[in-house]
Design an enzyme around this catalytic site. Structure first.
Site, PDB file in Angstrom:
ATOM      1  N   GLY A 125      -4.216  28.207  28.947  1.00  0.00           N
ATOM      2  CA  GLY A 125      -4.812  27.261  29.902  1.00  0.00           C
ATOM      3  C   GLY A 125      -3.810  26.713  30.903  1.00  0.00           C
ATOM      4  O   GLY A 125      -2.656  27.169  30.974  1.00  0.00           O
ATOM      5  N   TYR A 126      -4.263  25.740  31.658  1.00  0.00           N
ATOM      6  CA  TYR A 126      -3.440  25.171  32.737  1.00  0.00           C
ATOM      7  C   TYR A 126      -2.134  24.584  32.178  1.00  0.00           C
ATOM      8  O   TYR A 126      -1.032  24.996  32.546  1.00  0.00           O
ATOM      9  CB  TYR A 126      -4.259  24.111  33.461  1.00  0.00           C
ATOM     10  CG  TYR A 126      -3.504  23.258  34.454  1.00  0.00           C
ATOM     11  CD1 TYR A 126      -2.612  23.815  35.363  1.00  0.00           C
ATOM     12  CD2 TYR A 126      -3.708  21.877  34.488  1.00  0.00           C
ATOM     13  CE1 TYR A 126      -1.934  23.012  36.286  1.00  0.00           C
ATOM     14  CE2 TYR A 126      -3.051  21.071  35.399  1.00  0.00           C
ATOM     15  CZ  TYR A 126      -2.152  21.642  36.303  1.00  0.00           C
ATOM     16  OH  TYR A 126      -1.488  20.852  37.202  1.00  0.00           O
TER      17      TYR A 126
ATOM     18  N   LEU B 285      -9.905  31.753  24.856  1.00  0.00           N
ATOM     19  CA  LEU B 285     -10.194  32.094  26.256  1.00  0.00           C
ATOM     20  C   LEU B 285     -11.528  31.525  26.730  1.00  0.00           C
ATOM     21  O   LEU B 285     -12.124  32.041  27.666  1.00  0.00           O
ATOM     22  CB  LEU B 285     -10.136  33.620  26.468  1.00  0.00           C
ATOM     23  CG  LEU B 285      -8.792  34.282  26.123  1.00  0.00           C
ATOM     24  CD1 LEU B 285      -8.881  35.798  26.323  1.00  0.00           C
ATOM     25  CD2 LEU B 285      -7.654  33.716  26.976  1.00  0.00           C
ATOM     26  N   SER B 286     -12.010  30.450  26.082  1.00  0.00           N
ATOM     27  CA  SER B 286     -13.300  29.887  26.493  1.00  0.00           C
ATOM     28  C   SER B 286     -13.192  29.196  27.847  1.00  0.00           C
ATOM     29  O   SER B 286     -14.168  29.084  28.571  1.00  0.00           O
ATOM     30  CB  SER B 286     -13.827  28.907  25.438  1.00  0.00           C
ATOM     31  OG  SER B 286     -12.991  27.769  25.381  1.00  0.00           O
TER      32      SER B 286
ATOM     33  N   SER C  42      -4.309  11.992  25.294  1.00  0.00           N
ATOM     34  CA  SER C  42      -4.559  11.651  26.697  1.00  0.00           C
ATOM     35  C   SER C  42      -4.504  10.148  26.878  1.00  0.00           C
ATOM     36  O   SER C  42      -4.858   9.389  25.964  1.00  0.00           O
ATOM     37  CB  SER C  42      -5.953  12.155  27.070  1.00  0.00           C
ATOM     38  OG  SER C  42      -6.379  11.575  28.268  1.00  0.00           O
TER      39      SER C  42
ATOM     40  N   TYR D  78     -15.196  12.372  24.778  1.00  0.00           N
ATOM     41  CA  TYR D  78     -13.936  13.135  24.881  1.00  0.00           C
ATOM     42  C   TYR D  78     -12.760  12.270  24.438  1.00  0.00           C
ATOM     43  O   TYR D  78     -11.931  12.679  23.612  1.00  0.00           O
ATOM     44  CB  TYR D  78     -13.749  13.620  26.326  1.00  0.00           C
ATOM     45  CG  TYR D  78     -12.324  13.982  26.655  1.00  0.00           C
ATOM     46  CD1 TYR D  78     -11.724  15.104  26.096  1.00  0.00           C
ATOM     47  CD2 TYR D  78     -11.559  13.178  27.508  1.00  0.00           C
ATOM     48  CE1 TYR D  78     -10.400  15.413  26.377  1.00  0.00           C
ATOM     49  CE2 TYR D  78     -10.243  13.486  27.794  1.00  0.00           C
ATOM     50  CZ  TYR D  78      -9.666  14.603  27.221  1.00  0.00           C
ATOM     51  OH  TYR D  78      -8.359  14.899  27.492  1.00  0.00           O
TER      52      TYR D  78
ATOM     53  N   LYS E 158      -9.981  12.430  21.022  1.00  0.00           N
ATOM     54  CA  LYS E 158      -8.509  12.314  21.036  1.00  0.00           C
ATOM     55  C   LYS E 158      -8.072  11.157  20.127  1.00  0.00           C
ATOM     56  O   LYS E 158      -7.098  11.269  19.381  1.00  0.00           O
ATOM     57  CB  LYS E 158      -8.010  12.084  22.470  1.00  0.00           C
ATOM     58  CG  LYS E 158      -8.244  13.256  23.411  1.00  0.00           C
ATOM     59  CD  LYS E 158      -7.369  14.448  23.056  1.00  0.00           C
ATOM     60  CE  LYS E 158      -7.548  15.616  23.999  1.00  0.00           C
ATOM     61  NZ  LYS E 158      -6.819  16.821  23.599  1.00  0.00           N
TER      62      LYS E 158
ATOM     63  N   ASN F 102     -13.689  18.844  38.529  1.00  0.00           N
ATOM     64  CA  ASN F 102     -13.964  17.430  38.225  1.00  0.00           C
ATOM     65  C   ASN F 102     -12.835  16.545  38.723  1.00  0.00           C
ATOM     66  O   ASN F 102     -13.051  15.400  39.082  1.00  0.00           O
ATOM     67  CB  ASN F 102     -14.051  17.214  36.703  1.00  0.00           C
ATOM     68  CG  ASN F 102     -15.250  17.887  36.099  1.00  0.00           C
ATOM     69  OD1 ASN F 102     -16.348  17.753  36.616  1.00  0.00           O
ATOM     70  ND2 ASN F 102     -15.052  18.618  35.010  1.00  0.00           N
TER      71      ASN F 102
ATOM     72  N   LEU G 261      -9.304  15.341  40.864  1.00  0.00           N
ATOM     73  CA  LEU G 261      -9.020  15.163  42.295  1.00  0.00           C
ATOM     74  C   LEU G 261      -8.216  16.305  42.919  1.00  0.00           C
ATOM     75  O   LEU G 261      -8.619  16.877  43.946  1.00  0.00           O
ATOM     76  CB  LEU G 261      -8.279  13.835  42.497  1.00  0.00           C
ATOM     77  CG  LEU G 261      -7.921  13.505  43.947  1.00  0.00           C
ATOM     78  CD1 LEU G 261      -9.171  13.313  44.787  1.00  0.00           C
ATOM     79  CD2 LEU G 261      -7.032  12.263  44.006  1.00  0.00           C
TER      80      LEU G 261
ATOM     81  N   PRO H 276     -19.135   6.540  37.707  1.00  0.00           N
ATOM     82  CA  PRO H 276     -19.269   5.725  36.495  1.00  0.00           C
ATOM     83  C   PRO H 276     -18.127   6.003  35.514  1.00  0.00           C
ATOM     84  O   PRO H 276     -17.754   7.154  35.308  1.00  0.00           O
ATOM     85  CB  PRO H 276     -20.614   6.176  35.897  1.00  0.00           C
ATOM     86  CG  PRO H 276     -21.344   6.803  37.022  1.00  0.00           C
ATOM     87  CD  PRO H 276     -20.317   7.365  37.962  1.00  0.00           C
TER      88      PRO H 276
END
Ligand code: UD1
Length: 351
Positions: free
Chosen positions: A9-10, A32-33, A123, A147, A151, A196, A198, A290
């Site tokens: 991933g990123y 790999l989802s 996070s 989410y 975490k 999602n 910025l 929101p």
């Protein structure tokens, strides 16, 4: 050997580079989802050394156990998980299953294999609405969405694990807002569908894929009325993983913020992006999103004291590197996949 879950991933691809550059051997486990194996081919190009990829799901305890044993793994960096805040409210159980249950399966496989060093990607979302700023690690934890709660629950679970068995060495990393890309422009964030976050959105506007940025609110109690966040270069963030891994040579548990300590507004980001890319980024003001807060940024002092780590790259560099990746790869990894890979991925999905 270091096992890296979610390594395609990123953030994972940048952590792979940091580990490989430090001379560590890496086995990436990814289902790999929400990622692309092409990222790992590029990681190998950047580092000039190979890494092992195993297509597996962390919820599959037997598969993870077999990999831990087969590659003589000494530590695990666990990044795999779902991460979209809005989506987590629509299908919370998928988030609990993948993030919380997945981590339980991983820890269970690690226990069986006697691998007891774990770095977990948490996070800043665990803090919820800031009661004070900058946010230090002692700030109360009140996540406001499923989410964030996954975490939070994982953090609590790992604390209980460490309390129950002093052999465990656990590092919990609370990321602020990772942006940017490797300076080569070969790896970067490749969101599926409408971004999602910025920076990917701004980059897609700059490259001409989208018309304008919708700024979520310009009536916040900030200098220019737009939201303020602690944007951190993903390469600095990746280095933080290496620092914590070194720290975990001593037993115990460590929870650290990975942020720069300073905030930038949405308008500052757009202006900086325009300046470094030479492109115009049209925008318009809309309603607040929101769940968003006016400002959120880290107190990174503990990371500096405990790990000797601090972020080094400026907002301009974050935007310049993000732009290099976006302009060189307007369709992300999709434009560059070998056909053979696409076919095998389709087969996996169909199965
Ligand atoms: C979001 C998540 C957070 C997650 C983080 C990962 C929410 C509410 N929070 O944080 O849990 O850990 O991403 O990076 O989704 N903005 C716009 N227009 C856009 C997109 C964003 O104005 O099209 C603004 C937002 O209102 C915010 C700032 O840009 O003020 C940053 O937004 P974003 O990149 O989504 O990050 P966070 O909301 O901080």
């Amino acid at each position: 050997m270091i096992l890296l879950t979610g390594g395609a991933g990123y953030i994972g691809s940048h952590v792979s580079v940091a580990l490989s550059d430090a001379g560590l051997d890496v086995v990436v486990v990814d289902n790999l989802s929400n990622s692309n194996k092409a990222s790992l081919e590029r990681v190998q190009t950047i580092c000039g050394r190979s890494l092992v990829f195993r297509h597996a799901d962390i919820c599959n305890e037997e598969a993870v156990y077999e990999i831990l044993r087969a590659y003589d793994v000494s530590a695990v960096i666990h990044l795999a998980g779902f991460k979209a805040v809005g989506d987590s409210s629509v299908r919370p159980m998928a988030y609990y299953e993948n993030n919380v249950v997945g981590t339980m399966r991983l820890v269970s496989a690690m226990t069986r294999a006697s691998v007891k060093t774990l770095v977990f990607s948490s996070s800043a979302t665990v803090y919820g609405c800031p009661e004070y700023l900058p946010l230090d690690e002692k700030h109360p934890l009140k996540p406001t969405n499923p989410y964030g709660r996954t975490k939070f629950f994982i953090e609590e679970m790992l604390k209980d694990l460490c309390n129950s068995d002093p052999c465990w060495r656990v590092g919990i990393l609370r990321y602020f807002n990772p942006v940017g890309a490797h300076e080569s422009g070969l790896i970067g964030e490749d969101p599926v569908g409408i971004p999602n976050n910025l920076l990917p959105f701004v980059a897609q506007v700059a490259v001409g894929k989208r018309d304008k940025v919708l700024i979520f609110g310009n009536d916040y109690d900030t200098a220019d009325g737009t939201g303020i966040r602690d944007f951190i270069h993903v390469v600095d963030l990746a280095c933080g993983h290496l620092s914590v891994l070194n720290h975990l040579k001593q037993p115990g548990m460590l929870t650290v913020n990975l942020g720069t300590g300073s905030g930038n507004s949405v308008l500052e980001v757009i202006r900086t992006f325009e300046a470094v890319s030479g492109r115009s980024v049209p925008y318009e003001f809309g309603e607040r999103r929101p769940g968003d807060v006016a400002a959120c940024y880290a107190n990174p002092t503990f990371a500096r004291k405990a790990l000797g780590w601090k972020s080094r790259r400026s907002l301009a560099q974050m935007c310049a590197d993000h732009w290099r990746w976006q302009s060189q790869n307007p369709d992300g990894y999709r434009g560059t996949q070998p056909l053979q890979y696409r076919v095998s991925k389709l087969k996996v999905r169909a199965g």
